[in-house]
Scaffold this active site. Sequence first.
Site, mmCIF file in Angstrom:
data_model
loop_
_atom_site.group_PDB
_atom_site.id
_atom_site.type_symbol
_atom_site.label_atom_id
_atom_site.label_comp_id
_atom_site.label_asym_id
_atom_site.label_seq_id
_atom_site.Cartn_x
_atom_site.Cartn_y
_atom_site.Cartn_z
ATOM 1 N N VAL A 17 65.767 65.693 40.769
ATOM 2 C CA VAL A 17 65.441 65.378 42.158
ATOM 3 C C VAL A 17 65.087 66.640 42.939
ATOM 4 C CG1 VAL A 17 66.306 64.417 44.323
ATOM 5 C CG2 VAL A 17 66.873 63.319 42.147
ATOM 6 N N GLU A 131 69.664 58.740 53.070
ATOM 7 C CA GLU A 131 68.891 57.601 52.586
ATOM 8 C C GLU A 131 68.827 57.568 51.068
ATOM 9 O OE1 GLU A 131 67.488 54.270 52.665
ATOM 10 O OE2 GLU A 131 67.059 55.072 54.660
ATOM 11 N N ILE A 138 63.869 53.210 48.068
ATOM 12 C CA ILE A 138 63.842 52.014 48.919
ATOM 13 C C ILE A 138 64.428 52.329 50.298
ATOM 14 C CG2 ILE A 138 64.589 49.623 49.149
ATOM 15 C CD1 ILE A 138 64.990 49.590 46.106
ATOM 16 N N GLY A 189 65.044 57.179 28.532
ATOM 17 C CA GLY A 189 65.499 58.049 29.605
ATOM 18 C C GLY A 189 66.107 57.339 30.790
ATOM 19 N N LYS A 207 77.741 52.931 45.867
ATOM 20 C CA LYS A 207 76.676 52.461 46.755
ATOM 21 C C LYS A 207 77.147 51.264 47.580
ATOM 22 C CE LYS A 207 73.215 54.149 43.494
ATOM 23 N NZ LYS A 207 72.233 53.771 42.441
ATOM 24 N N GLY A 306 65.047 58.126 39.783
ATOM 25 C CA GLY A 306 63.941 58.963 39.337
ATOM 26 C C GLY A 306 63.682 60.086 40.312
#
Length: 430
Positions: A17, A131, A138, A189, A207, A306
């Site tokens: 990231v 976020e 999303i 992956g 989450k 991702g």
Amino acid sequence: MMRTRPLKVALLGCGVVGSEVARIMTTHADDLTARIGAPVELAGVAVRRPDRVRAGIDPALVTTDATALVKRGDIDVVIEVIGGIEPARTLITTAFEHGISVVSANKALLAQDGAALHKAAEDHGEDLYYEAAVAGAIPLIRPLRESLAGDKVNRVLGIVNGTTNFILDKMDSSGAGYQEALDEATALGYAEADPTADVEGFDAAAKAAILAGIAFHTRVRLDDVYREGMTEVTAADFASARQMGCTIKLLAICERAEDGESVTARVHPAMIPLSHPLASVREAYNAVFVESEAAGQLMFYGPGAGGAPTASAVLGDLVAVCRNKLDGSTGPGESAYTRLPVSPMGEVVTRYHISLDVADKPGVLAQVATVFAEHGVSIDTVRQSGKDGEASLVVVTHRASDASLSGVVEALRKLDTVRGVASIMRVEGE
């Protein structure tokens, strides 16, 4: 009027990231400047392995001393994508103490210590945006915190882990077993070498805690979330689900009680009707279904993990935080005014699908039905099949509490005619 002095950004972590965040900051620098009203400059990158080649990043920016970078004195915003509890927690609170706002993707830390971090941000007049902590690219946190701030959210139901959704989708579409589907996810992956955090529901539970806290304006910690993994889901469970017109998903479910006096948060596999929008979420995608009083039913869908998708959410927060810096303001902080308690799982009410191995002889169904009746659990449908003295009995209940169902199962196991409880699964989305 455009400000010419750049806002300086410290990046903590430069993995999948972090490297994408750095790349987008460089390649989209002009666009970011126009959107913010001032240039943004990557002023330093804290990493654990300084010798690793990082394409597009000036080696002069790389340091192993994250604390010194945060304390440097000229940093305006910290982006934290290290993950884990420490040193991330200390670095974030240090940033606030030095007048620095923070953008984080750290779901585990926010689920555990979100209240303390929000207070630290508020005490020092800084922003805490996250976020990217839930559902990757999303837009979900901001709609819940801002767009639906004038509404009353009653339920959040979602697929918030791409790895588990990929595995369950493969089991459903190809008939693969759990291990076979996991092996494919690993090869592609989607699954880590150690997939425990995903398949045992820890990632989704963190989450869920964040979502419940924001949706219901109350404090929900990771320890408040009931968690059940999906490693025991079998091909037979999918066969049963198909007979009911359902599929199986690992769901994060956050609900306000009907009387409005409490909330629940849980993560577990569940059968969901094929007619429900979440049933069609395939591969490693995420989707979250929000039900509110005024807006009604909303669904947010997209890639939930991702490098590039998560970096998109991070950069969106960066733009918002930098704009606030220029205005001398801050965005919304913690909203926990309702102070609603989190009810235990035993009080959660839902439908259940129970598969029993029983003796194939007269009177078994009557015995089983009596047990359900004695515990106040109403039966919706029953399906029985078998031969050679052994049988399978599938019972689908009307809505019942988890505590009542636990009493049913305990009593069933004491019956001589019940050989075993093959599986128990909740039925959601109806």
